[in-house]
Scaffold this motif. Structure first.
Motif, mmCIF file in Angstrom:
data_model
loop_
_atom_site.group_PDB
_atom_site.id
_atom_site.type_symbol
_atom_site.label_atom_id
_atom_site.label_comp_id
_atom_site.label_asym_id
_atom_site.label_seq_id
_atom_site.Cartn_x
_atom_site.Cartn_y
_atom_site.Cartn_z
ATOM 1 N N SER A 1 0.832 -1.030 0.042
ATOM 2 C CA SER A 1 -0.099 0.081 0.132
ATOM 3 C C SER A 1 1.097 1.114 -0.156
ATOM 4 O O SER A 1 0.593 2.294 -0.638
ATOM 5 N N GLN A 2 1.933 1.348 0.741
ATOM 6 C CA GLN A 2 3.114 2.439 0.822
ATOM 7 C C GLN A 2 3.486 2.568 -0.628
ATOM 8 O O GLN A 2 3.404 3.683 -1.272
ATOM 9 N N LEU A 3 3.739 1.417 -1.419
ATOM 10 C CA LEU A 3 4.375 1.626 -2.797
ATOM 11 C C LEU A 3 3.345 2.126 -3.665
ATOM 12 O O LEU A 3 3.450 3.063 -4.577
ATOM 13 N N ALA A 4 2.011 1.509 -3.556
ATOM 14 C CA ALA A 4 1.092 2.095 -4.455
ATOM 15 C C ALA A 4 0.757 3.738 -4.162
ATOM 16 O O ALA A 4 0.569 4.308 -5.110
ATOM 17 N N LEU A 5 0.853 4.068 -2.941
ATOM 18 C CA LEU A 5 0.799 5.563 -2.713
ATOM 19 C C LEU A 5 1.859 6.291 -3.206
ATOM 20 O O LEU A 5 1.564 7.169 -3.964
ATOM 21 N N LEU A 6 2.976 5.920 -3.183
ATOM 22 C CA LEU A 6 3.964 6.666 -3.762
ATOM 23 C C LEU A 6 3.987 6.942 -5.134
ATOM 24 O O LEU A 6 4.398 7.722 -5.987
ATOM 25 N N LEU B 1 3.756 9.480 -10.145
ATOM 26 C CA LEU B 1 3.561 9.214 -11.620
ATOM 27 C C LEU B 1 2.158 9.833 -11.900
ATOM 28 O O LEU B 1 2.315 9.926 -13.177
ATOM 29 N N ARG B 2 1.401 10.052 -11.080
ATOM 30 C CA ARG B 2 0.016 10.502 -11.508
ATOM 31 C C ARG B 2 -0.461 9.587 -12.674
ATOM 32 O O ARG B 2 -0.951 10.191 -13.614
ATOM 33 N N PHE C 1 -6.251 2.717 2.410
ATOM 34 C CA PHE C 1 -4.914 3.126 2.828
ATOM 35 C C PHE C 1 -4.441 4.350 1.933
ATOM 36 O O PHE C 1 -3.979 5.525 2.230
ATOM 37 N N VAL C 2 -4.307 3.960 0.700
ATOM 38 C CA VAL C 2 -3.759 4.873 -0.548
ATOM 39 C C VAL C 2 -4.724 6.238 -0.396
ATOM 40 O O VAL C 2 -4.112 7.236 -0.497
ATOM 41 N N ARG C 3 -5.813 6.069 -0.521
ATOM 42 C CA ARG C 3 -6.887 7.235 -0.519
ATOM 43 C C ARG C 3 -6.801 7.984 0.666
ATOM 44 O O ARG C 3 -6.799 9.274 0.786
ATOM 45 N N SER C 4 -6.512 7.470 1.959
ATOM 46 C CA SER C 4 -6.123 8.119 3.107
ATOM 47 C C SER C 4 -4.865 9.004 2.951
ATOM 48 O O SER C 4 -4.748 10.227 3.499
ATOM 49 N N GLY C 5 -4.052 8.520 2.346
ATOM 50 C CA GLY C 5 -2.638 8.962 2.143
ATOM 51 C C GLY C 5 -2.636 10.377 1.270
ATOM 52 O O GLY C 5 -2.124 11.247 1.463
ATOM 53 N N VAL C 6 -3.523 10.026 0.366
ATOM 54 C CA VAL C 6 -3.963 11.251 -0.622
ATOM 55 C C VAL C 6 -4.641 12.555 0.248
ATOM 56 O O VAL C 6 -3.913 13.490 0.137
ATOM 57 N N ASP C 7 -5.455 11.892 1.172
ATOM 58 C CA ASP C 7 -6.108 13.104 1.899
ATOM 59 C C ASP C 7 -4.764 13.787 2.899
ATOM 60 O O ASP C 7 -4.868 14.981 3.164
ATOM 61 N N ASP C 8 -3.952 13.174 3.306
ATOM 62 C CA ASP C 8 -3.042 13.750 4.046
ATOM 63 C C ASP C 8 -1.860 14.645 3.180
ATOM 64 O O ASP C 8 -1.683 15.555 3.806
ATOM 65 N N LEU C 9 -1.858 14.142 2.072
ATOM 66 C CA LEU C 9 -1.079 14.980 1.165
ATOM 67 C C LEU C 9 -1.743 16.155 0.898
ATOM 68 O O LEU C 9 -1.075 17.304 0.989
ATOM 69 N N LEU C 10 -3.080 16.381 0.816
ATOM 70 C CA LEU C 10 -3.896 17.188 0.522
ATOM 71 C C LEU C 10 -4.007 18.385 1.758
ATOM 72 O O LEU C 10 -3.639 19.441 1.704
ATOM 73 N N ALA C 11 -4.087 17.532 2.954
ATOM 74 C CA ALA C 11 -3.865 18.310 4.109
ATOM 75 C C ALA C 11 -2.740 19.180 4.591
ATOM 76 O O ALA C 11 -2.908 20.188 5.037
ATOM 77 N N ASP D 1 -7.921 19.327 -6.677
ATOM 78 C CA ASP D 1 -8.204 18.957 -8.292
ATOM 79 C C ASP D 1 -7.062 17.743 -8.009
ATOM 80 O O ASP D 1 -7.550 16.670 -8.365
ATOM 81 N N THR D 2 -5.901 17.940 -7.802
ATOM 82 C CA THR D 2 -5.181 16.639 -8.004
ATOM 83 C C THR D 2 -5.612 15.658 -7.070
ATOM 84 O O THR D 2 -5.426 14.354 -7.310
ATOM 85 N N ALA D 3 -5.993 16.108 -5.883
ATOM 86 C CA ALA D 3 -6.246 14.646 -4.851
ATOM 87 C C ALA D 3 -7.385 14.088 -5.411
ATOM 88 O O ALA D 3 -7.748 12.753 -5.444
ATOM 89 N N ASN D 4 -8.433 14.688 -5.991
ATOM 90 C CA ASN D 4 -9.576 14.158 -6.626
ATOM 91 C C ASN D 4 -9.238 13.198 -7.756
ATOM 92 O O ASN D 4 -9.596 12.113 -8.125
ATOM 93 N N ARG D 5 -8.203 13.477 -8.698
ATOM 94 C CA ARG D 5 -7.889 12.893 -9.729
ATOM 95 C C ARG D 5 -7.223 11.536 -9.275
ATOM 96 O O ARG D 5 -7.225 10.649 -9.779
ATOM 97 N N LEU D 6 -6.316 11.759 -8.102
ATOM 98 C CA LEU D 6 -5.331 10.832 -7.645
ATOM 99 C C LEU D 6 -6.070 9.786 -6.932
ATOM 100 O O LEU D 6 -6.133 8.502 -7.169
ATOM 101 N N ARG D 7 -7.345 10.034 -6.236
ATOM 102 C CA ARG D 7 -8.371 9.034 -5.770
ATOM 103 C C ARG D 7 -8.926 8.229 -6.717
ATOM 104 O O ARG D 7 -9.252 7.222 -6.480
ATOM 105 N N ALA D 8 -9.469 8.810 -7.765
ATOM 106 C CA ALA D 8 -9.914 8.181 -8.849
ATOM 107 C C ALA D 8 -9.254 7.339 -9.803
ATOM 108 O O ALA D 8 -9.546 6.128 -10.419
ATOM 109 N N ASN D 9 -7.855 7.590 -9.617
ATOM 110 C CA ASN D 9 -6.903 6.619 -10.295
ATOM 111 C C ASN D 9 -6.414 5.237 -9.548
ATOM 112 O O ASN D 9 -5.729 4.790 -9.971
#
Length: 683
Positions: A331-336, A341-342, A361-371, A378-386
């Motif tokens: 999950s850490q690898l997936a988040l990175l 890479l986007r 876990f990955v989507r929560s990590g995206v939330d942390d990056l946004l916070a 906008d980037t957070a929304n795209r990442l969650r969808a990806n």
């Protein structure tokens, strides 16, 4: 580095300002303060001071170009210094030139437009006032990280400007935290900067603010931080505790810097600067500094041009990624991968619960990056969808790059890879994140082993910057090039290693831990054995590291290496009992190292204890022996790659040079192998 001078008419009729611009003269290199640059700045300051009389100049300003104020002293020149007198003169020269900014007949202003490290930030500190760009990154005093002190005014001026607590944070705590820096807004909050403006019109607004100060419309308050002796003592004590926790007394620089910070409260400017000169004179010729500069330069070069990497032109484009496994590491690898890479990332695992947990876990990590402000909404929304997950490996059919991070068992990995390969495109790269298993043995179950590569990250994935890229005899150039290109995009430093048990980092670390465990098994008290390696300056003791990594993981690696090299490695029964007992912490996780009491009933010891000094020598000799064997086996080409791996993969301090210069310096190399890793005077 040329310093350009031009006259600028300040707004509102405030008068002319002599603006000095620090410029390297080469757009590919940031401005630094070498001998020629200091001379150029000195001459420009002399002209500017002359213009006070001849042209009515009312202030002097200093700024940089292209998002760089000044990157600090010329470390290449510092590395060549071998005589104390030369080192002392370097300090005096810096004080003489930069000090003119603090004694000029008119107010001086630093317009910090970007990167300002070491002597660059000290240039600003010597000025009367400072503005900073809100977009500025990389501000700090990293000297103690390298083995020096902030010696061009930093140790004297900073605590008097922002207070001792802030100075300890910047010069000690941040520097020892892998050279952490601050940004423009943080510099304003700390009081390093008096005002901050957006990058788009930074200089224009800074000049407008300058005019307001000169007219008296803006008054900058300068609190007297020297009055509170107790606060000063508390800050220095905190700094000493930080240094003890980070380097355990093994490096002189942070302690010398703390002495200077402590003395700054009562010293005059001349006394403070003279004390800095003396510290630079001593440290400038120290083994720790030369090892630190060697390691720093080595790491910088490795990040830009990895040794043995194939041409980047061979790399395949990666537009989608698959991750096999959805546990913590996967999950850490997936988040990175998602963040850097986007591109679409798909996780797979054996059941829906694990997949859902990994995706969450990955989507929560995206939330942390946004916070934290690292990505936009906008980037957070795209990442969650990806990011998505599936229990069907066929979901990875269109991925360009697939990395497996399943349970660390060779048979499990081989079965998974055999099932996975037929589902993927023929040009997809397949990677394994194994920490110690044979990559060649895994490749043996593949129809196309040439597209298989080891891609070993370190935990925590987002923090540690090293990736061991493991080449098997069959791995082709395109696969290797893709791995290196991907690592660069992930902002990691890749080191090419040949397939061998535990590769570099885990092999070396395990040899060290094994020697400590032998001493414990024989009867050496746990704390004495654990603290025996403090002179290595490691970020945490062996038993703390084992708790962080996980005793089951340590046991697995020990078994792997004991199977491969039974003459040197073994499996400690105490380590087995530790795992069987549920892997409780044997020593405290934070603060001073102390026993938790969990060792009772877990650790059984003999009656042949060693002293701490004896344990240290055993560890030194074991490390020298293992690194020599590792090089003889061709796992990496040179000692330099071992040093890069240990600095970036384990946090080995720069002042040891990674490890091999330290082993040479202590005599361990010659004791264990009969020869040094480096020639005398190599750095």
């Amino acid at each position: 580095m040329p310093t350009h001078l031009r006259l600028v008419d300040l707004p509102g009729g405030a008068g002319p300002l002599a603006l000095l611009t620090l410029d390297s003269g080469d757009p590919r290199r940031p401005a630094t303060l070498g001998a020629e640059a200091l001379t150029s700045l000195d001459e420009a300051l002399a002209v500017a001071e002359g213009l006070v009389e001849t042209a009515g100049v009312v202030a002097i300003g200093v700024t940089g170009v292209d998002g760089v104020f000044c990157a600090g002293a010329d470390l290449g020149a510092v590395a060549t210094v071998t005589e104390r007198s030369v080192s002392e003169e370097l300090g005096r020269r810096g004080h003489a030139v930069l000090g003119r900014l603090g004694t000029a007949a008119v107010p001086t202003f630093a317009y910090v437009n970007g990167l300002a490290l070491g002597g660059g930030l000290e240039t600003a500190l010597n000025c009367t006032y400072r503005t900073v760009s809100t977009g500025a990154r990389g501000l700090g005093l990293p000297e103690v990280h390298l083995g020096l002190v902030p010696g061009w005014g930093g140790c004297y001026l900073l605590p008097r400007l922002v207070g001792p607590a802030g100075a300890v944070t910047v010069a000690i705590e941040n520097a020892l935290a892998n050279n952490r820096s601050i940004d423009g807004p943080a510099a304003l909050r700390l009081g390093i900067a008096d005002a901050a403006f957006p990058p788009a019109d930074f200089l224009v607004e800074s000049l407008r603010w300058t005019a307001s100060v000169l007219r008296g419309d803006v008054v900058v308050d300068r609190p007297d931080h020297t009055a509170d002796a107790e606060a000063w003592e508390a800050a220095v004590a905190r700094g000493r505790a930080v240094a003890d926790a980070r380097v355990h007394g093994a490096a002189p620089a942070p302690y010398r810097a703390l002495e200077l910070l402590a003395g700054a409260r009562t010293a005059t400017r001349e006394e403070g600067f003279a004390a800095e000169d003396a510290a630079l004179a001593d440290l400038g010729v120290s083994d720790e500094l030369h090892a630190g500069l060697y390691a720093f330069t080595l790491v910088q070069r490795a990040g830009k041009k990895p040794q043995g990497a194939p041409s980047a032109d061979l790399a395949r484009k990666v537009t989608s990624v698959g991750v096999v496994g959805a546990g913590l590491m996967a999950s850490q690898l997936a988040l990175l991968l998602l963040h850097r890479l986007r591109v679409p990332v798909v996780l797979t695992d054996v059941d829906d619960a694990r997949v859902d947990k990994g995706v969450a876990f990955v989507r929560s990590g995206v939330d942390d990056l946004l916070a934290k402000g690292r990505i936009t909404a906008d980037t957070a929304n795209r990442l969650r969808a990806n990011v998505s997950g599936s229990t069907d490996k066929a979901a990875l059919a269109q991925a360009d790059f697939v990395i497996e991070a399943v349970f660390e068992d060779l048979a499990v990995k081989q079965q998974m890879l055999a099932e996975l390969e037929p589902l993927l495109r023929e040009d997809a790269v397949i990677a394994t994140n194994t920490s110690s298993l044979s990559v060649s043995a895994m490749a043996g179950v593949l129809a196309h082993p040439e597209r298989f590569v080891g891609f070993h990250f370190f935990n925590p994935v987002a923090v540690l910057p090293l990736v061991e890229v493991v080449r098997t005899p069959e791995t082709d150039g395109a696969t290797l090039a893709t791995a290196f290109a991907l690592g660069r995009t992930l902002k990691k430093t890749c080191v090419l290693v040949s397939d061998a048990p535990a590769f570099v980092v885990n092999r070396v670390l395990t040899r060290m831990f094994d020697e400590v465990m032998r001493a414990i098994d024989e009867g050496t008290p746990l704390l004495e054995a654990d603290r025996a390696v403090d002179p290595l300056g490691l970020p945490m003791s062996p038993l703390r590291l084992a708790s962080l990594v996980g005793p089951p993981v340590m046991l697995h690696v020990h078994r792997t290496l004991a199977g491969a090299f039974p003459d040197r490695y073994r499996v400690s029964e105490n380590l087995v009992r530790w795992v069987e007992a549920g892997s409780p912490d044997l020593v405290t996780r934070k603060g001073p190292v102390a026993l938790t009491g969990a060792e009772e009933g877990v650790v059984e010891q003999g009656d042949a204890p060693s002293t701490a000094e004896q344990v240290l020598v055993r560890v030194q000799d074991a490390l020298a022996d293992e690194i020599s064997r590792l090089l003889a086996d061709g796992v990496v080409a040179r000692p330099q790659e071992v040093d890069v791996c240990l600095v970036l993969g384990t946090g080995h301090p720069l002042f040891t040079g990674g490890i091999t210069p330290y082993l040479d310096r202590t005599g361990a190399s010659e004791r264990a192998t009969g020869r040094r890793f480096h020639e005398v005077g190599a750095f």
